[in-house]
Scaffold this motif. Structure first.
Motif, PDB file in Angstrom:
ATOM      1  N   ALA A 135      -6.560   7.037   1.814  1.00  0.00           N
ATOM      2  CA  ALA A 135      -7.879   6.482   1.497  1.00  0.00           C
ATOM      3  C   ALA A 135      -8.053   6.506  -0.015  1.00  0.00           C
ATOM      4  O   ALA A 135      -7.787   7.518  -0.668  1.00  0.00           O
ATOM      5  CB  ALA A 135      -8.980   7.287   2.176  1.00  0.00           C
ATOM      6  N   TYR A 151       0.847  -1.189   0.000  1.00  0.00           N
ATOM      7  CA  TYR A 151       0.000   0.000   0.000  1.00  0.00           C
ATOM      8  C   TYR A 151       0.888   1.247   0.000  1.00  0.00           C
ATOM      9  O   TYR A 151       2.040   1.211   0.426  1.00  0.00           O
ATOM     10  CB  TYR A 151      -0.897   0.035   1.245  1.00  0.00           C
ATOM     11  N   GLU A 154     -10.977   5.438  -2.874  1.00  0.00           N
ATOM     12  CA  GLU A 154     -12.337   4.981  -3.169  1.00  0.00           C
ATOM     13  C   GLU A 154     -12.987   4.319  -1.950  1.00  0.00           C
ATOM     14  O   GLU A 154     -13.610   3.261  -2.049  1.00  0.00           O
ATOM     15  CB  GLU A 154     -12.325   4.044  -4.381  1.00  0.00           C
ATOM     16  N   GLN A 193     -11.534   2.944   0.567  1.00  0.00           N
ATOM     17  CA  GLN A 193     -10.745   1.889   1.195  1.00  0.00           C
ATOM     18  C   GLN A 193      -9.483   2.485   1.812  1.00  0.00           C
ATOM     19  O   GLN A 193      -8.634   3.020   1.102  1.00  0.00           O
ATOM     20  CB  GLN A 193     -10.365   0.822   0.156  1.00  0.00           C
TER      21      GLN A 193
END
Length: 239
Positions: free
Chosen positions: A188, A183, A190, A192
Motif C-alpha cells: 500500500a 508495481y 499513500e 493506493q
C-alpha cells in the motif's frame, strides 16, 4: 571474451563517448568485452591547418554544412566492412523503431555519423550510402545524443547483457504495444494498493490483466501503434 558487436562513431566531439554508455548495463558489457566502442574525430580528416570541416550552404542561408570531402574521408578512414550498416543520425531520417534496433543488435554493429550544424552535404550521404535515422520529431544540437540512444537500445539486447532473456520480450514495443503498469513493495502506498490480481498467484489471470492494460494504454496514448497491432495477422509477431 571476444566481442562480436562493435559501434564506430564519427563525431566532432569524441570526448562525449562513452558518456552514459560507460555505466550501468551498457558500461558493464563494455568493460567485459561484450561490445566495443570506437569514437573517431571527423576533424582528423580535415586537410587544412585550421582543421576545417564545414562551409556555408550552397544557395545561401544560415548556419554551416559539413563538407562532403572531409566526411567521406573520415568514413573511408574508419575502414568498416561492407556488412556493417552506415547510419546518419538526422531529424529527417526514418523513425528508429524497436524492430530496427533488433536488426542492428543481431548484426556486426554500425558505423554512426553524428551530424552537426545545419546538416551534411547530400552528396556524401548518397556516395557513402548512409541510412538516415531519427529518434524523434525534434532537433538536437548534434547527432551524438541520438547515437548514444541508438547504441544503448542495441547493447541491452546483446546476449548476456540483460538479467533475464524474457525481459526484452515483455517491454514496450515488443508487439507494437506499450508496456503494462508495474508495481512492487510496499503493498500500500499513500492509500493506493497494488491491484489485487497481481498478488493473487493466478498467473493466467495476471497475464490476461497485463495484456488488457497494455492494449488500453496503447489505444489511448499511441493510436499509431494500435493500428499496427490491430492489423497484424493472428499468430504472427507484431512490430
Amino acid at each position: 571474451m571476444t566481442s562480436s558487436w562493435r559501434a564506430t562513431v564519427l563525431t566532432l566531439f569524441p570526448e562525449m563517448f562513452p558518456g552514459p554508455l560507460g555505466v550501468s548495463l551498457a558500461g558493464k558489457a563494455l568493460a567485459s568485452g561484450v561490445w566495443t566502442l570506437e569514437a573517431r574525430d571527423i576533424r582528423d580528416s580535415a586537410t587544412d591547418r585550421h582543421r576545417s570541416v564545414d562551409d556555408t550552404p550552397a544557395g545561401g542561408g544560415p548556419g554551416m554544412v559539413l563538407r562532403a570531402d572531409v566526411l567521406a574521408a573520415a568514413i573511408d578512414a574508419a575502414h568498416v566492412s561492407p556488412d556493417r550498416p552506415r547510419l546518419l543520425m538526422s531529424p529527417r531520417g526514418r523513425p528508429l523503431t524497436q524492430a530496427r534496433v533488433r536488426e542492428l543488435a543481431t548484426g556486426p554493429g554500425p558505423l554512426i555519423v553524428c551530424g552537426r550544424f545545419e546538416g551534411v552535404d547530400q552528396r556524401v550521404i548518397e556516395a557513402r550510402q548512409l541510412e538516415e535515422l531519427s529518434i524523434g520529431d525534434y532537433v538536437l544540437s548534434g547527432g551524438e545524443i541520438a547515437a548514444i540512444a541508438l547504441i544503448d537500445a542495441c547493447v541491452r539486447l546483446l546476449p548476456g547483457v540483460m538479467g533475464k532473456a524474457e525481459s526484452a520480450s515483455e517491454e514496450s514495443f515488443s508487439e507494437s504495444l506499450l508496456e503494462y503498469p508495474q508495481y512492487t513493495r510496499p503493498q500500500a502506498f499513500e492509500g493506493q494498493p497494488i491491484p489485487e490480481i497481481l498478488i493473487s498467484g493466478d498467473h493466467a489471470k495476471v497475464a490476461s490483466w497485463r495484456r488488457a492494460e497494455s492494449e488500453a494504454l496503447t489505444r489511448a496514448r499511441r493510436p499509431d501503434l494500435w493500428v499496427t497491432y490491430e492489423s497484424a495477422p493472428k499468430g504472427t509477431t507484431k512490430e
